[in-house]
Design an enzyme around this catalytic site. Structure first.
Site, PDB file in Angstrom:
ATOM      1  N   LYS A 295       2.589  11.328 -22.582  1.00 29.71           N
ATOM      2  CA  LYS A 295       3.028  12.508 -23.361  1.00 29.71           C
ATOM      3  C   LYS A 295       2.361  12.582 -24.724  1.00 29.71           C
ATOM      4  O   LYS A 295       2.069  13.665 -25.217  1.00 29.71           O
ATOM      5  CB  LYS A 295       4.554  12.498 -23.513  1.00 29.71           C
ATOM      6  CG  LYS A 295       5.275  12.807 -22.203  1.00 29.71           C
ATOM      7  CD  LYS A 295       6.772  12.861 -22.371  1.00 29.71           C
ATOM      8  CE  LYS A 295       7.433  13.067 -21.018  1.00 29.71           C
ATOM      9  NZ  LYS A 295       8.883  13.088 -21.077  1.00 29.71           N
ATOM     10  N   GLY A 357       9.607   8.898 -26.529  1.00 32.56           N
ATOM     11  CA  GLY A 357       9.385  10.337 -26.400  1.00 32.56           C
ATOM     12  C   GLY A 357      10.679  11.105 -26.175  1.00 32.56           C
ATOM     13  O   GLY A 357      10.916  12.149 -26.802  1.00 32.56           O
TER      14      GLY A 357
END
Ligand code: NAP
Length: 514
Positions: A295, A357
């Site tokens: 990510k 994340g």
């Protein structure tokens, strides 16, 4: 469209016939893997090969006796193997697979002539069990000199090898099959029409003996819309490492089918994100779901990013623009908030466990809802970095409550901190396979907290079970998964029905398509 070939990998013909019956409506031909048959069955086959081919009915067939060095199970000598193939030629197989590696090829050349004389066509094959050779395109040309179809099966060591297979398949002018074995090779099986393959090899769902990474014919047909893939089909992917467990292909492909889109969504195991972006640009992929551990790399790669990505540094969605660059969006934030709809009214203090994340998405989402948040993580410095990153965003935007780092893990301090009414658990502790893990074992629930664990496998984590027993309201990660996927699906269908424009407002740092 490549034909679907079912590899017959059972040890008896009875089982092989059962597999044919189970998948008949999905397949165009079968590959009889004689090396996998029991010795008695091979003897029977040799006595009456035409009976077997006749029993395949109108299905065409490939005869293969795969050597161990090519990933097969043949343990006899090469002389015995060639004699066996010769004995089976009168059966009238449509194709005979002949290994075309230069070493000892003179021996097999006679076999090529004999098979052709019996009306069979030749698949000239090479198997590379470790890596993809650099001169693949030349090798395909050489194989086409020998056979009527060139087949290369190679085991990619990473996504750059998959790109090499894709380029070789696309540039090969003659009939060919280029396929990647193993978990990295899965996209070459699902995107066989993109590689312009003549066949795609599949195996029964129950089989463990065909090449690793094989897909069953019904999955290829029903989930990956194999029969309808053509020039107009547009492609999407989910990338991560590992990726085989992902629920996203089922979610997005099912919705594409329901809504009548000519689009296919495939899982891609990715080791190196920048190499993956070369593949994405080359295919091209119209939209990409990004999961652990890519990510942050996706956020760095995007040409423009939305607020959520710039605040969290994490991007779970890339959308292709007209100019071939990708915009980065974070739908985890929307996903995280959806299960809390209507529940945030009475919340005056939230605790986020974790600093990765998902934690960044959670803190940002709660901040934007005006909820004071404390962050608590195993590695305190990571929580501090998260908080300082988001604090500067708060300053820029004049947000009322800025996030803070919690003094201690809940349940381990001196008890002077205000207890949270909402605990959002974003660490991977408790996720399959370590399902007994509890990130805050010393914390005693009061029963008034809402406890939200973003993990969805298992649906009931050890933490949620303990919270439920104490009388807390509990929420698992399934709702978040569905909501972030639904938000992605909206973006994907925008791309399918609309071209142009940008989804974000912040400049990214890297140019993608080079
Ligand atoms: P990540 O960036 O790798 O962060 C992992 C977090 O877990 C870090 O805070 C890490 O702490 C902590 N952690 C890992 N092992 C630990 C241990 N043994 N003890 C204590 N803390 C530990 O991963 P992520 O992307 O945030 O994902 C985290 C979880 O959220 C995963 O289970 C993922 O499946 C889930 N998730 C769910 C959804 C959904 O749609 N439901 C969406 C995104 C993520 P350190 O900093 O100390 O290493």
């Amino acid at each position: 469209m490549p034909e679907i070939c079912l590899c017959l990998t059972a040890s008896t013909m009875k089982e092989n016939y059962a597999h044919i019956a189970a998948y008949r409506s999905y397949i165009d031909l079968v590959e009889l893997r004689v090396d996998l048959l029991d010795p008695d069955e091979r003897t029977q086959l040799q006595r009456n090969p035409d009976n077997v081919v006749r029993s395949f009915g109108d299905l065409r067939s490939i005869l293969t006796v795969r050597r161990q060095q090519d990933g097969g199970a043949w343990t006899g000598t090469e002389g015995e193997r060639l004699s066996l193939v010769r004995a089976l030629l009168p059966g009238g197989f449509s194709w005979v697979d002949v290994e075309a590696d230069p070493q000892g090829f003179e021996q097999r050349q006679a076999l090529v002539r004999e098979a052709r004389a019996k009306g069979s066509r030749i698949i000239a094959s090479r198997h590379y069990l470790e890596g993809v050779p650099a001169d693949l395109s030349h090798e395909l040309v050489r194989l086409l000199d020998i056979g009527d179809c060139a087949k290369v099966a190679a085991r990619p060591n990473g996504v750059s090898d998959v790109l090499q297979l894709l380029r070789a398949g696309r540039s090969c002018a003659g009939p060919h099959v280029v396929v990647g074995m193993g978990s990295y090779g899965v996209p070459t099986r699902l995107l066989s029409s993109v590689l312009a393959n003549l066949f795609t090899f599949t195996s029964p769902a129950s089989s463990t003996l065909a090449a690793p990474g094989h897909i069953s014919p019904d999955t290829l047909h029903d989930l990956y819309a194999h029969a309808s893939c053509g020039q107009e089909t547009r492609y999407f992917a989910v990338v991560g490492n590992p990726i085989a467990h992902s629920r996203s292909p089922e979610y997005h492909n099912t919705r594409f089918r329901q809504d009548g889109f000519d689009a296919v969504y495939v899982p891609v195991r990715v080791d190196d994100f920048s190499s993956f972006m070369d593949l994405a640009c080359e295919l091209p992929l119209q939209g990409i779901s990004v999961t652990v551990p890519h990510k942050e790399a996706a956020a760095r790669c995007a040409a423009h990013v939305d607020d959520g990505v710039s605040a969290t540094g994490a991007c779970n969605t890339l959308i292709r623009r007209d100019d071939g660059a990708y915009d980065g969006v974070n739908t985890d934030i929307e996903g995280l908030l959806r299960p809390l709809d209507g529940l945030l009214e009475g919340i005056s203090a939230a605790m986020v466990l974790g600093a990765g994340g998902a934690a960044r998405a959670a803190v940002f989402a709660l901040m934007t809802c005006g909820i004071p948040v404390r962050v608590c993580n195993r590695t305190r410095s990571r929580a501090e970095t998260l908080v300082s990153d988001l604090n500067s965003l708060c300053e820029r935007r004049g947000v009322r409550f800025v996030p803070a780092v919690a003094d201690d893990l809940p349940g381990t301090g001196d008890g002077t901190e205000e207890p949270p009414d909402l605990i959002v658990q974003t660490t991977s502790v408790g996720m399959h396979p370590d399902i007994d893990g509890d990130p805050i074992p010393a914390y005693r629930f009061r029963g008034s907290e809402t406890v939200y664990d973003v993990i969805y496998t298992p649906p009931m984590t050890a933490l949620l079970r303990r919270a439920e027993t104490a009388g807390c309201r509990t929420i698992n990660g399934s709702g978040m998964f569905d909501a972030q996927a639904a938000a992605q699906y909206r973006l994907f269908t925008n791309v399918l029905s609309y071209k142009g424009g940008s989804y974000g407002n912040s400049e990214g740092t890297e140019d993608l398509c080079h």
